[in-house]
Design a protein around this motif. Structure first.
Motif, PDB file in Angstrom:
ATOM      1  N   GLN A 219       0.825  -1.163  -0.054  1.00  0.00           N
ATOM      2  CA  GLN A 219       0.019  -0.107   0.130  1.00  0.00           C
ATOM      3  C   GLN A 219       0.713   1.116   0.081  1.00  0.00           C
ATOM      4  O   GLN A 219       0.589   2.228  -0.912  1.00  0.00           O
ATOM      5  CB  GLN A 219      -0.890   0.018   1.113  1.00  0.00           C
ATOM      6  CG  GLN A 219      -1.875  -1.107   1.281  1.00  0.00           C
ATOM      7  CD  GLN A 219      -3.122  -0.949   2.096  1.00  0.00           C
ATOM      8  OE1 GLN A 219      -2.928  -0.187   3.230  1.00  0.00           O
ATOM      9  NE2 GLN A 219      -4.403  -1.609   2.000  1.00  0.00           N
ATOM     10  N   THR A 220       1.784   1.284   0.799  1.00  0.00           N
ATOM     11  CA  THR A 220       2.804   2.531   1.027  1.00  0.00           C
ATOM     12  C   THR A 220       3.658   2.715  -0.365  1.00  0.00           C
ATOM     13  O   THR A 220       3.287   3.797  -1.079  1.00  0.00           O
ATOM     14  CB  THR A 220       3.994   2.486   1.951  1.00  0.00           C
ATOM     15  OG1 THR A 220       3.175   2.297   3.178  1.00  0.00           O
ATOM     16  CG2 THR A 220       4.794   3.813   1.917  1.00  0.00           C
ATOM     17  N   ASP A 221       3.799   1.735  -1.104  1.00  0.00           N
ATOM     18  CA  ASP A 221       4.508   1.847  -2.430  1.00  0.00           C
ATOM     19  C   ASP A 221       3.483   2.249  -3.335  1.00  0.00           C
ATOM     20  O   ASP A 221       4.097   2.933  -4.432  1.00  0.00           O
ATOM     21  CB  ASP A 221       5.177   0.390  -2.962  1.00  0.00           C
ATOM     22  CG  ASP A 221       6.575   0.159  -1.848  1.00  0.00           C
ATOM     23  OD1 ASP A 221       6.910   0.930  -1.077  1.00  0.00           O
ATOM     24  OD2 ASP A 221       6.940  -0.934  -2.051  1.00  0.00           O
ATOM     25  N   ALA A 222       2.326   1.837  -3.332  1.00  0.00           N
ATOM     26  CA  ALA A 222       1.335   2.143  -4.352  1.00  0.00           C
ATOM     27  C   ALA A 222       0.927   3.861  -4.175  1.00  0.00           C
ATOM     28  O   ALA A 222       0.901   4.295  -5.228  1.00  0.00           O
ATOM     29  CB  ALA A 222       0.081   1.271  -4.133  1.00  0.00           C
ATOM     30  N   ARG A 223       0.900   4.007  -3.067  1.00  0.00           N
ATOM     31  CA  ARG A 223       0.541   5.404  -2.688  1.00  0.00           C
ATOM     32  C   ARG A 223       1.642   6.311  -3.092  1.00  0.00           C
ATOM     33  O   ARG A 223       1.584   7.373  -3.947  1.00  0.00           O
ATOM     34  CB  ARG A 223       0.469   5.793  -1.294  1.00  0.00           C
ATOM     35  CG  ARG A 223       0.046   7.176  -0.841  1.00  0.00           C
ATOM     36  CD  ARG A 223       0.184   7.180   0.555  1.00  0.00           C
ATOM     37  NE  ARG A 223      -0.889   6.306   1.518  1.00  0.00           N
ATOM     38  CZ  ARG A 223      -2.187   6.598   1.461  1.00  0.00           C
ATOM     39  NH1 ARG A 223      -2.718   7.864   1.319  1.00  0.00           N
ATOM     40  NH2 ARG A 223      -3.016   5.779   2.109  1.00  0.00           N
ATOM     41  N   GLU A 224       3.014   6.058  -3.028  1.00  0.00           N
ATOM     42  CA  GLU A 224       3.940   6.826  -3.584  1.00  0.00           C
ATOM     43  C   GLU A 224       4.387   6.652  -4.808  1.00  0.00           C
ATOM     44  O   GLU A 224       4.532   8.023  -5.685  1.00  0.00           O
ATOM     45  CB  GLU A 224       5.305   6.150  -2.661  1.00  0.00           C
ATOM     46  CG  GLU A 224       5.441   6.607  -1.156  1.00  0.00           C
ATOM     47  CD  GLU A 224       6.397   6.070  -0.489  1.00  0.00           C
ATOM     48  OE1 GLU A 224       7.314   5.161  -1.041  1.00  0.00           O
ATOM     49  OE2 GLU A 224       6.802   6.150   0.702  1.00  0.00           O
ATOM     50  N   ALA A 225       4.071   5.606  -5.404  1.00  0.00           N
ATOM     51  CA  ALA A 225       4.132   5.699  -7.084  1.00  0.00           C
ATOM     52  C   ALA A 225       3.125   6.518  -7.631  1.00  0.00           C
ATOM     53  O   ALA A 225       3.317   7.152  -8.627  1.00  0.00           O
ATOM     54  CB  ALA A 225       3.993   4.097  -7.538  1.00  0.00           C
TER      55      ALA A 225
END
Length: 245
Positions: A219-225
């Protein structure tokens, strides 16, 4: 065979005329030709200006009142309301802003609201998608990279972000996103937008990073991407001329 009566045809023509007047007046107001707190022309002048009846003018004004652009007062006339009183989630109002001659401030506001909900939608989608969903996202990234004209590129981008919002599972995000993405599409297709061809592969790669994060459930990576995609798109608008993100 459908029989169209004379009355029905007349009503259709009136409706078309009303839509035309709404569109022309709305564009003029958003473009600043009628500044806030100033009066728009009187009904007889509008009738002459557009070659329509008073009924058409009245209906057009009702529509613009509903959109928050104008306010009518008895024995005073109709004046333009301040921009912060307009309905910015009205599809026509968004479209008029996106196709205005200088939409810089509009794009800044569009960027701000995208940063509020699109990264959250990407995080929400992470880990809750199936392979069919992922295949569709990958295919849209391929379409971004292969697009040889502005329309194909803009449509692929629109469909990608719409799909991510759908995968969030939140109907409010989907509805909000549809409006914002439609405005972004109109902005990208407008005549003042620069070339995209030298950036399409890098844009596609940034979108692929979103897909990878969603696929892994991060989730964090998806948000940042997603945040990077929106930020990069905004930077290209400010520094080089608009490109969709």
């Amino acid at each position: 065979m459908t029989l169209v009566t004379a009355g029905g045809a007349g009503a259709e023509r009136a409706s078309n005329h009303t839509a035309f007047v709404v569109d022309q007046l709305g564009r003029s107001i958003v473009a600043g030709e009628y500044p806030a707190e100033t009066m728009i022309p009187l009904d007889p002048d509008l009738c002459e200006m557009f070659g329509v009846s008073r009924t058409v003018v009245r209906e057009a004004k009702k529509t613009l009142i509903a959109k928050g652009l104008i306010q009518s007062k008895a024995k005073v006339g109709t004046h333009v309301r301040r921009g912060d009183e307009w309905n910015m989630f009205d599809e026509d109002v968004l479209r008029w802003h996106a196709t205005a001659r200088n939409p810089t401030r509009f794009y800044e506001e569009l960027y701000e609201i995208r940063m509020i909900f699109e990264p959250a939608a990407a995080a929400q989608a992470a880990g809750r998608v199936n392979q069919l969903d992922l295949d569709e996202l990958h295919a849209l990234c391929d379409r971004l990279a292969a697009a040889d004209n502005r329309t194909d590129f803009a449509v692929a981008d629109y469909e990608f972000h719409k799909q991510v919002l759908r995968l969030s599972g939140n109907r409010f995000l989907q509805s909000l996103g549809d409006l914002v993405q439609t405005a972004l599409y109109s902005l990208f297709m407008s005549e003042h937008v620069g070339d995209f061809s030298d950036r399409r592969e890098s844009v596609a790669q940034r979108h692929r990073a979103i897909v990878s994060a969603i696929a892994s459930g991060a989730q964090t990576d998806a948000r940042e991407a997603m945040s990077r995609v929106i930020q990069d798109g905004y930077s290209n608008v400010v520094m080089r001329g608009p490109v969709t993100g």
